[in-house]
Design an enzyme around this catalytic site. Structure first.
Site, mmCIF file in Angstrom:
data_model
loop_
_atom_site.group_PDB
_atom_site.id
_atom_site.type_symbol
_atom_site.label_atom_id
_atom_site.label_comp_id
_atom_site.label_asym_id
_atom_site.label_seq_id
_atom_site.Cartn_x
_atom_site.Cartn_y
_atom_site.Cartn_z
ATOM 1 N N CYS A 1 -1.072 -4.707 -4.464
ATOM 2 C CA CYS A 1 -0.395 -3.908 -5.501
ATOM 3 C C CYS A 1 1.099 -3.738 -5.247
ATOM 4 C CB CYS A 1 -1.060 -2.542 -5.636
ATOM 5 S SG CYS A 1 -2.725 -2.670 -6.304
ATOM 6 N N HIS B 1 3.699 2.750 -9.084
ATOM 7 C CA HIS B 1 2.517 1.902 -9.270
ATOM 8 C C HIS B 1 1.412 2.725 -9.937
ATOM 9 C CE1 HIS B 1 -0.666 -0.884 -8.706
ATOM 10 N NE2 HIS B 1 -1.271 -0.164 -7.781
ATOM 11 N N ASN C 1 -5.178 -0.079 -13.674
ATOM 12 C CA ASN C 1 -4.401 -0.660 -12.582
ATOM 13 C C ASN C 1 -4.340 -2.178 -12.765
ATOM 14 O OD1 ASN C 1 -3.350 -1.615 -10.192
ATOM 15 N ND2 ASN C 1 -4.727 -0.465 -8.858
HETATM 16 O O1 UT7 Z 1 -3.719 0.043 -6.234
HETATM 17 C C1 UT7 Z 1 -4.117 0.395 -4.939
HETATM 18 C C2 UT7 Z 1 -5.578 0.275 -4.835
HETATM 19 N N1 UT7 Z 1 -6.435 1.257 -5.351
HETATM 20 C C3 UT7 Z 1 -6.222 2.591 -5.352
HETATM 21 O O2 UT7 Z 1 -5.191 3.115 -5.068
HETATM 22 C C4 UT7 Z 1 -7.416 3.420 -5.716
HETATM 23 C C5 UT7 Z 1 -7.541 4.606 -4.794
HETATM 24 N N2 UT7 Z 1 -8.766 5.345 -4.957
HETATM 25 C C6 UT7 Z 1 -9.090 6.042 -6.076
HETATM 26 O O3 UT7 Z 1 -8.379 5.994 -7.059
HETATM 27 C C7 UT7 Z 1 -10.285 6.941 -6.032
HETATM 28 O O4 UT7 Z 1 -10.753 7.036 -4.710
HETATM 29 C C8 UT7 Z 1 -11.441 6.498 -6.971
HETATM 30 C C9 UT7 Z 1 -11.032 6.667 -8.411
HETATM 31 C C10 UT7 Z 1 -11.829 5.058 -6.695
HETATM 32 C C11 UT7 Z 1 -12.652 7.371 -6.713
HETATM 33 O O5 UT7 Z 1 -12.310 8.748 -6.926
HETATM 34 P P1 UT7 Z 1 -12.667 9.855 -5.831
HETATM 35 O O6 UT7 Z 1 -12.198 11.131 -6.362
HETATM 36 O O7 UT7 Z 1 -12.102 9.387 -4.510
HETATM 37 O O8 UT7 Z 1 -14.221 9.834 -5.844
HETATM 38 P P2 UT7 Z 1 -15.236 9.609 -4.622
HETATM 39 O O9 UT7 Z 1 -15.322 8.152 -4.285
HETATM 40 O O10 UT7 Z 1 -14.961 10.576 -3.526
HETATM 41 O O11 UT7 Z 1 -16.567 10.063 -5.321
HETATM 42 C C12 UT7 Z 1 -16.797 11.424 -5.745
HETATM 43 C C13 UT7 Z 1 -18.119 11.487 -6.470
HETATM 44 C C14 UT7 Z 1 -19.242 10.825 -5.681
HETATM 45 O O12 UT7 Z 1 -20.431 11.545 -5.950
HETATM 46 P P3 UT7 Z 1 -20.994 12.646 -4.912
HETATM 47 O O13 UT7 Z 1 -21.216 11.895 -3.648
HETATM 48 O O14 UT7 Z 1 -19.895 13.667 -4.799
HETATM 49 O O15 UT7 Z 1 -22.220 13.139 -5.586
HETATM 50 C C15 UT7 Z 1 -19.329 9.445 -6.273
HETATM 51 O O16 UT7 Z 1 -20.603 8.866 -6.110
HETATM 52 O O17 UT7 Z 1 -18.022 10.759 -7.700
HETATM 53 C C16 UT7 Z 1 -19.005 9.712 -7.724
HETATM 54 N N3 UT7 Z 1 -18.415 8.557 -8.401
HETATM 55 C C17 UT7 Z 1 -18.467 8.393 -9.722
HETATM 56 N N4 UT7 Z 1 -19.021 9.137 -10.707
HETATM 57 C C18 UT7 Z 1 -18.886 8.699 -11.971
HETATM 58 C C19 UT7 Z 1 -17.722 7.532 -7.852
HETATM 59 N N5 UT7 Z 1 -17.312 6.687 -8.828
HETATM 60 C C20 UT7 Z 1 -17.770 7.197 -9.990
HETATM 61 C C21 UT7 Z 1 -17.672 6.788 -11.335
HETATM 62 N N6 UT7 Z 1 -18.237 7.572 -12.287
HETATM 63 N N7 UT7 Z 1 -17.018 5.661 -11.702
#
Ligand code: UT7
Length: 331
Positions: A116, A256, A286
């Site tokens: 990125c 970004h 993204n």
């Molecule tokens: O460009 C550079 C590369 N990428 C990035 O910079 C991305 C960086 N990361 C992120 O943007 C975030 O970490 C994500 C958007 C990918 C995920 O968001 P998060 O707030 O970090 O969520 P998490 O992975 O901690 O998950 C929280 C909860 C989990 O459920 P429990 O365990 O709390 O019950 C996940 O299973 O949300 C759940 N979850 C979802 N729920 C609905 C994870 N993905 C999803 C989804 N829809 N798509």
């Protein structure tokens, strides 16, 4: 003789027609519009659907948009850089094909890959060629067909990424406008948290890898998020301090577009009002190497000569950085 600075003198952009909305994603994986919107700020992304069309298709269209608007003769372009994490093919540079297709027949061309941060690092490279005095027109294109490496059954990645391309022309400037300063970094310890493991030289593609989906991009979202928030905000603050720039001086933050919460954290760290933060993540998601030039493409008409722009990016690898640039023209 005045010092040569490298200024952006024209921009272009292209996104494919197909719109992948949060509502459509709800039918593919267990997710919902409310979760995606509040956790990422994304509502929809564009996807290049047509078979046989790769990143070069996006890059060519963005470059043609720039050439049409600016009237620049492609034969005058010295160098074409395609910043991308999703080249058309291995070995044959996407930039070489792109240059030929847009009529840049006198240019040399190469790809630049830093996930990125590819476009940000490309700005640094483009500027060095211009500042050398030897090259007069460098076309930097950020383009990614992320959909080519997304598993549309993996909700951790498929909700984030989209396809698109943006282009910026760099030319010499004798009034001091253009790239002023840069802070660029990388940390290879981060590569385990965001990568497509199979398909490169370490792990060539195999039928078993494909069956297990190991050719798709994988990320440990939380780790990437934590590192992105810390490093993007930190390096942005550092470049401001180093150049004695206050938040009042900044016309625009050009961050970004990976997650709105990462962008908000960066703006908040430097106490910058959201009216000065470029944002289009809601519509494109993204697009990896294309986010920064697509912001310039979307906001071009609002930019004025002399505006102070702070670019910031964070990506896989890990790679990150910030660039301070003054805008060189009124639209
Ligand atoms: O460009 C550079 C590369 N990428 C990035 O910079 C991305 C960086 N990361 C992120 O943007 C975030 O970490 C994500 C958007 C990918 C995920 O968001 P998060 O707030 O970090 O969520 P998490 O992975 O901690 O998950 C929280 C909860 C989990 O459920 P429990 O365990 O709390 O019950 C996940 O299973 O949300 C759940 N979850 C979802 N729920 C609905 C994870 N993905 C999803 C989804 N829809 N798509």
């Amino acid at each position: 003789m005045s010092k040569i600075t490298a200024a952006i003198t024209a921009v272009g952009g292209y996104v494919p027609e197909y719109v992948l909305t949060n509502q459509i994603l709800e039918t593919l994986v267990e997710t919902n519009d409310e979760w995606i919107t509040t956790r990422t700020g994304i509502k929809e992304r564009r996807i290049l659907k047509e078979d046989g069309k790769g990143t070069s298709y996006l890059a060519i269209n963005a470059a043609k948009d720039l050439l049409n608007k600016s009237g620049v003769d492609p034969k005058e372009i010295d160098l074409v850089i395609v910043a991308t994490a999703t080249p058309d093919m291995k070995a044959a540079a996407t930039a070489s094909y792109t240059a030929t297709e847009i009529g840049a027949i006198n240019a040399f061309a190469f790809d630049l890959e830093a996930a990125c941060s590819s476009f940000l690092f490309g700005m640094s490279v483009a500027a060095r060629y211009i500042e050398s005095g030897k090259y007069k027109k460098v076309l930097l294109i950020g383009a990614d067909k992320n959909s080519s490496m997304i598993n549309y059954k993996d909700r951790a990645t498929c909700i984030i990424f989209g396809d698109g391309a943006g282009a910026a022309l760099f030319e010499p400037n004798l009034e001091g406008f253009g790239l002023q300063d840069e802070l660029l970094r990388s940390d290879g310890n981060g590569r385990e948290f965001l990568q497509a493991t199979y398909g490169g030289s370490s792990y060539p593609i195999t039928p078993e890898a494909i069956a297990e989906g190991k050719h798709y991009i994988f990320q440990e979202g939380k780790m990437v998020f934590k590192n992105a928030v810390f490093n993007m905000a930190d390096i942005t603050e550092k470049i401001l301090v180093r150049n004695n720039i206050t938040n009042d001086d900044i016309a625009w933050l050009v961050p970004h577009q990976a997650n709105k919460r990462i962008i908000d954290a960066t703006a908040s760290r430097i106490d910058l009002d959201e009216s000065k933060v470029m944002m289009n993540i809601e519509r494109y998601g993204n697009t990896t190497s294309a986010t920064l030039p697509l912001l310039l493409f979307d906001y071009e008409k609002q930019l004025k000569k002399g505006d102070k722009l702070i670019f910031a990016a964070f990506g896989g690898g890990f790679t990150w950085g910030s660039i301070y640039l003054t805008w060189a023209y009124n639209s």
